[in-house]
Write an enzyme that holds these catalytic residues in place. Sequence first.
Site, PDB file in Angstrom:
ATOM      1  N   ARG A 141       0.863  -1.173   0.000  1.00  0.00           N
ATOM      2  CA  ARG A 141       0.000   0.000   0.000  1.00  0.00           C
ATOM      3  C   ARG A 141       0.905   1.230   0.000  1.00  0.00           C
ATOM      4  O   ARG A 141       1.953   1.237   0.654  1.00  0.00           O
ATOM      5  CB  ARG A 141      -0.893   0.032   1.243  1.00  0.00           C
ATOM      6  CG  ARG A 141      -2.050  -0.958   1.208  1.00  0.00           C
ATOM      7  CD  ARG A 141      -3.100  -0.586   0.146  1.00  0.00           C
ATOM      8  NE  ARG A 141      -4.236  -1.479   0.154  1.00  0.00           N
ATOM      9  CZ  ARG A 141      -4.397  -2.526  -0.671  1.00  0.00           C
ATOM     10  NH1 ARG A 141      -3.468  -2.820  -1.559  1.00  0.00           N
ATOM     11  NH2 ARG A 141      -5.480  -3.264  -0.622  1.00  0.00           N
ATOM     12  N   GLU A 194      -4.316   7.688  -4.331  1.00  0.00           N
ATOM     13  CA  GLU A 194      -4.657   7.056  -5.618  1.00  0.00           C
ATOM     14  C   GLU A 194      -6.050   7.512  -6.050  1.00  0.00           C
ATOM     15  O   GLU A 194      -6.906   7.716  -5.190  1.00  0.00           O
ATOM     16  CB  GLU A 194      -4.634   5.532  -5.476  1.00  0.00           C
ATOM     17  CG  GLU A 194      -3.246   5.016  -5.121  1.00  0.00           C
ATOM     18  CD  GLU A 194      -3.204   3.494  -4.942  1.00  0.00           C
ATOM     19  OE1 GLU A 194      -4.206   2.819  -5.234  1.00  0.00           O
ATOM     20  OE2 GLU A 194      -2.158   2.986  -4.497  1.00  0.00           O
ATOM     21  N   HIS A 252      -1.688   0.627  -9.722  1.00  0.00           N
ATOM     22  CA  HIS A 252      -2.268  -0.340  -8.771  1.00  0.00           C
ATOM     23  C   HIS A 252      -2.921  -1.514  -9.520  1.00  0.00           C
ATOM     24  O   HIS A 252      -4.146  -1.689  -9.491  1.00  0.00           O
ATOM     25  CB  HIS A 252      -3.271   0.344  -7.839  1.00  0.00           C
ATOM     26  CG  HIS A 252      -3.550  -0.471  -6.597  1.00  0.00           C
ATOM     27  ND1 HIS A 252      -3.911   0.072  -5.403  1.00  0.00           N
ATOM     28  CD2 HIS A 252      -3.503  -1.820  -6.372  1.00  0.00           C
ATOM     29  CE1 HIS A 252      -4.089  -0.886  -4.507  1.00  0.00           C
ATOM     30  NE2 HIS A 252      -3.842  -2.053  -5.080  1.00  0.00           N
TER      31      HIS A 252
HETATM   32  C1  DGY Z   1      -5.894  -6.035  -2.903  1.00  0.00           C
HETATM   33  O1  DGY Z   1      -6.679  -6.948  -3.171  1.00  0.00           O
HETATM   34  O2  DGY Z   1      -5.752  -5.595  -1.773  1.00  0.00           O
HETATM   35  C2  DGY Z   1      -5.127  -5.507  -4.076  1.00  0.00           C
HETATM   36  O3  DGY Z   1      -4.334  -4.422  -3.739  1.00  0.00           O
HETATM   37  C3  DGY Z   1      -6.056  -5.142  -5.198  1.00  0.00           C
HETATM   38  O4  DGY Z   1      -6.950  -4.152  -4.788  1.00  0.00           O
END
Ligand code: DGY
Length: 329
Positions: free
Chosen positions: A242, A271, A289
């Site tokens: 993240r 984002e 992402h």
């Molecule tokens: C998650 O599943 O957490 C990935 O980052 C995709 O959103």
Amino acid sequence: MSSSTTQKTVLAFSRVTPAMVERLRQDFNVIVPDPSLGDINAQFEEALPHAHGLIGVGRKLGRNSLDSAKHLEVVSSVSVGYDNYDVDYFNERGIMLTNTPDVLTESTADLGFTLIMSSARRVAELDAWTKAGEWKASVGPALFGTDVHGKTLGIVGMGNIGAAVARRGRLGFNMPILYSGNSRKTELEQELGAQFRTLDQLLAEADFVCLVVPLSEKTKHLIGERELKLMKKSAILVNISRGPVVDEVALIEALQNNTIRGAGLDVYEKEPLVESPLFALKNAVTLPHIGSATHETREAMANRALDNLRSALLGERPQDLVNPQVFKG
Ligand code: DGY
């Protein structure tokens, strides 16, 4: 159609295909906000007071946003990460939260390795260079990359995805593996020869540092100015976890000053990233992402989320319940 479930309403706000909506309609009333009917957010707000279940991803959901959802029993997130949700509030309200682990592990690890390779071999930069018609003579040292095979790979957060990245490195590229985290993984130490390090030690030793930790208060800005300075000048940082795990301002500075060689990024503090000093940096690979963004994996995630939602609303324990203490069974 059973009469006990027909009254329950599901608000499907993202990542749910028309086929899945049809499947949901066999058991529930389904509301899908539709951009052609006006403001999506207004439609979401309007539907909330009627919803027993929510399915989707990409919304911050907590006290402020869910107070009007008086009937809410479950939020089924189409993601493995659940940092967008205020779990304490969910527990207080007795709302179940589910996620989609496992089904995205290999695709996300593929993307992690893609970032390792493209940062090391300057793939994005040289692709743009070639297409710009710059290839007029054979490429010299100014455009050389750095090897991946045999280099040391540091995994920060050795969960399932971290282990899948480590396997690619060890078995495919003969990379010694270091890892840091909350606990020792003795099986992986045996399987891959992985060695445990403190975060500081790992940062100092690894040629590639891959971040795979979930975001929490503890991991916010885990990598900042101090940590970037601990890394080798020749090292590359890859973030598939993240954005807020990295202090982005400090990272940009480190990339501008060549404190580290480069970064491969799939996630950002804010984002979508529409404007950033990162865009001017040739030593940063920036992806939008897409860790789990393949047709197969997104479909598997949506199906898993749908199964979780159905179970929860039909009174069964969902397979991927993040907060089992609220399950009334
Ligand atoms: C998650 O599943 O957490 C990935 O980052 C995709 O959103």
